[in-house]
Design a protein around this motif. Structure first.
Motif, mmCIF file in Angstrom:
data_model
loop_
_atom_site.group_PDB
_atom_site.id
_atom_site.type_symbol
_atom_site.label_atom_id
_atom_site.label_comp_id
_atom_site.label_asym_id
_atom_site.label_seq_id
_atom_site.Cartn_x
_atom_site.Cartn_y
_atom_site.Cartn_z
ATOM 1 N N TRP A 59 -47.719 23.731 33.695
ATOM 2 C CA TRP A 59 -47.234 25.079 33.998
ATOM 3 C C TRP A 59 -48.383 25.993 34.420
ATOM 4 O O TRP A 59 -48.229 26.839 35.313
ATOM 5 C CB TRP A 59 -46.505 25.647 32.785
ATOM 6 C CG TRP A 59 -45.810 26.944 33.048
ATOM 7 C CD1 TRP A 59 -45.161 27.316 34.210
ATOM 8 C CD2 TRP A 59 -45.684 28.050 32.157
ATOM 9 N NE1 TRP A 59 -44.640 28.569 34.073
ATOM 10 C CE2 TRP A 59 -44.948 29.050 32.824
ATOM 11 C CE3 TRP A 59 -46.103 28.268 30.847
ATOM 12 C CZ2 TRP A 59 -44.628 30.269 32.226
ATOM 13 C CZ3 TRP A 59 -45.787 29.477 30.252
ATOM 14 C CH2 TRP A 59 -45.058 30.464 30.941
ATOM 15 N N GLY A 92 -32.778 23.137 26.814
ATOM 16 C CA GLY A 92 -34.128 23.521 27.200
ATOM 17 C C GLY A 92 -34.183 24.778 28.030
ATOM 18 O O GLY A 92 -35.218 25.447 28.102
ATOM 19 N N GLN A 93 -33.062 25.150 28.684
ATOM 20 C CA GLN A 93 -33.068 26.356 29.497
ATOM 21 C C GLN A 93 -33.293 27.599 28.649
ATOM 22 O O GLN A 93 -33.845 28.592 29.133
ATOM 23 C CB GLN A 93 -31.738 26.482 30.260
ATOM 24 C CG GLN A 93 -31.622 25.573 31.477
ATOM 25 C CD GLN A 93 -31.571 24.102 31.098
ATOM 26 O OE1 GLN A 93 -30.885 23.713 30.163
ATOM 27 N NE2 GLN A 93 -32.323 23.286 31.802
ATOM 28 N N ASP A 96 -36.881 28.051 28.512
ATOM 29 C CA ASP A 96 -37.394 28.575 29.781
ATOM 30 C C ASP A 96 -37.237 30.085 29.840
ATOM 31 O O ASP A 96 -38.132 30.807 30.306
ATOM 32 C CB ASP A 96 -36.653 27.930 30.958
ATOM 33 C CG ASP A 96 -37.037 26.472 31.140
ATOM 34 O OD1 ASP A 96 -38.093 26.069 30.619
ATOM 35 O OD2 ASP A 96 -36.289 25.744 31.809
ATOM 36 N N THR A 118 -41.281 28.821 36.727
ATOM 37 C CA THR A 118 -40.389 28.188 35.752
ATOM 38 C C THR A 118 -39.518 27.128 36.422
ATOM 39 O O THR A 118 -39.330 26.028 35.887
ATOM 40 C CB THR A 118 -39.508 29.245 35.068
ATOM 41 O OG1 THR A 118 -40.340 30.230 34.452
ATOM 42 C CG2 THR A 118 -38.625 28.612 34.007
ATOM 43 N N ASP A 121 -41.680 24.134 37.328
ATOM 44 C CA ASP A 121 -41.996 23.360 36.123
ATOM 45 C C ASP A 121 -40.810 22.489 35.725
ATOM 46 O O ASP A 121 -40.966 21.311 35.416
ATOM 47 C CB ASP A 121 -42.356 24.327 34.995
ATOM 48 C CG ASP A 121 -42.896 23.615 33.776
ATOM 49 O OD1 ASP A 121 -43.946 22.952 33.891
ATOM 50 O OD2 ASP A 121 -42.273 23.701 32.712
ATOM 51 N N ARG A 122 -39.614 23.062 35.761
ATOM 52 C CA ARG A 122 -38.409 22.305 35.405
ATOM 53 C C ARG A 122 -38.132 21.215 36.434
ATOM 54 O O ARG A 122 -37.747 20.092 36.090
ATOM 55 C CB ARG A 122 -37.219 23.266 35.313
ATOM 56 C CG ARG A 122 -35.880 22.603 35.030
ATOM 57 C CD ARG A 122 -35.857 21.890 33.716
ATOM 58 N NE ARG A 122 -36.055 22.789 32.583
ATOM 59 C CZ ARG A 122 -36.045 22.394 31.323
ATOM 60 N NH1 ARG A 122 -35.868 21.114 31.023
ATOM 61 N NH2 ARG A 122 -36.236 23.256 30.334
ATOM 62 N N SER A 214 -46.135 15.051 33.954
ATOM 63 C CA SER A 214 -44.736 14.912 33.560
ATOM 64 C C SER A 214 -44.423 13.474 33.162
ATOM 65 O O SER A 214 -43.711 13.232 32.176
ATOM 66 C CB SER A 214 -43.816 15.351 34.705
ATOM 67 O OG SER A 214 -44.043 16.695 35.065
ATOM 68 N N MET A 253 -29.747 18.945 28.402
ATOM 69 C CA MET A 253 -29.976 20.179 29.146
ATOM 70 C C MET A 253 -28.704 21.006 29.273
ATOM 71 O O MET A 253 -28.756 22.214 29.489
ATOM 72 C CB MET A 253 -30.511 19.862 30.550
ATOM 73 C CG MET A 253 -31.941 19.380 30.588
ATOM 74 S SD MET A 253 -32.485 19.051 32.281
ATOM 75 C CE MET A 253 -34.106 18.343 31.974
#
Length: 320
Positions: A59, A92-93, A96, A118, A121-122, A214, A253
């Motif tokens: 990030w 996970g959102q 974020d 963001t 990154d996702r 990742s 998610m």
């Protein structure tokens, strides 16, 4: 409706757990879960914890690419704290959103930079999930025989990297909708965020480092699940973990419950069950993965408490 979001998702988690308790053999489930040694659970938790600095580094590089100014130590703090807060949020959102809000409070990045970093990154995380699944898909075709449904799901995982292809058309479509009205300004701001997002994929060095970090994060999670699965009697080959664990990440998610509680356990049971595993063993592994993830995040919160805090800028005293 927002006021009821958390209670509804908490209720969904309780409902899923209650259903699992009704349809599964609880004695077998408890016996399987408690077969884990504390050393293995501790190692799995450390593997989960090790992914936090890697996620922060990814990030941080993305923030630099979009023009955000924040020290890596502070990015690590925000990553650990947002993951800690996300334990009580849906999927996970939620993390974020917390991370974006914390970054906005620092005043070191614009809204477009926060949104684009963001999303990037996702998206890099999703791309690496697809890449992780590719070896499993190949081995599934060679040695699998799990049926057309699981094969289709595995191929869908492997196709996740194609998501990058929709960024350009989406940006151009939103740019055409830009205008003076409220929706026009929203379209313009979103198009600007997508433009910055696309820039992160046009930098080869950033893309390579982000994808590699990742892959390492997902690899640590898969290794943790594999170590615990072996000890509780889930004798599945590694290639099944390469498919199941990334797919469970995607399923959790969906903001269906708090922190994926219940959803994660049921998903492990159903997906490993599709490969012929006993459902109680899969659900037990899901519970252990949840426990190790929570312990790793708690270690991250402890780390955030000891990280050096950045010096606050002060205005110079006015001259007489």
């Amino acid at each position: 409706m927002v006021r009821w979001a958390l209670p509804l998702r908490l209720g969904a988690a309780v409902l899923i757990i209650a259903v699992l308790a009704l349809v599964l053999d609880l004695d077998a489930l408890f016996g399987t879960a408690t077969a884990i040694e504390w050393k293995t659970l501790a190692l799995a938790s450390l593997l989960m914890f090790a992914g936090l600095p890697m996620a922060a580094a990814r990030w941080h590089l993305i923030l630099i690419a979009v023009g955000g100014a924040l020290a890596w130590v502070e990015v690590l703090r925000l990553t650990c704290l947002s993951m800690l807060v996300a334990l009580g949020l849906p999927s996970g959102q939620g993390g974020d959103l917390v991370r974006g809000a914390m970054l906005a409070a620092r005043g070191r990045a614009s809204l477009a930079q926060i949104v684009s970093s963001t999303l990037a990154d996702r998206l890099y995380g999703l791309l690496s999930i697809g890449l992780v699944a590719v070896p499993g898909v190949i081995l599934l075709g060679l040695y699998g025989g799990a049926g057309p449904a699981m094969t289709t799901v595995a191929l869908g995982l492997a196709a996740l990297p194609l998501l990058v292809l929709v960024l350009g058309p989406a940006e151009r479509g939103l740019a055409r909708l830009a205008g003076p009205g409220r929706w026009g300004r929203l379209a313009a701001g979103t198009a600007d965020s997508l433009a910055q997002l696309r820039q992160t994929f046009r930098r080869p060095r950033l893309a390579v480092i982000a994808v590699l970090s990742s892959l390492m994060i997902h690899g640590l999670a898969i290794l943790a699940a594999w170590l615990m699965g072996r000890q509780i009697g889930l004798d599945a080959p590694l290639w099944q973990y390469l498919i199941v664990v990334p797919l469970v990440w995607i399923i959790t998610m969906v903001p269906a419950s708090v922190g994926g509680l219940g959803v994660r356990e049921a998903s492990f049971g159903a997906l490993f069950g599709a490969f012929g595993a006993v459902p109680e063993t899969g659900v037990a592994l899901g519970a252990l993965v949840s426990a190790s993830s929570i312990l790793g995040i708690l270690l991250g919160g402890l780390l955030a408490a000891f990280l050096p805090r950045p010096k606050q800028a002060t205005d110079p005293e006015p001259k007489p």
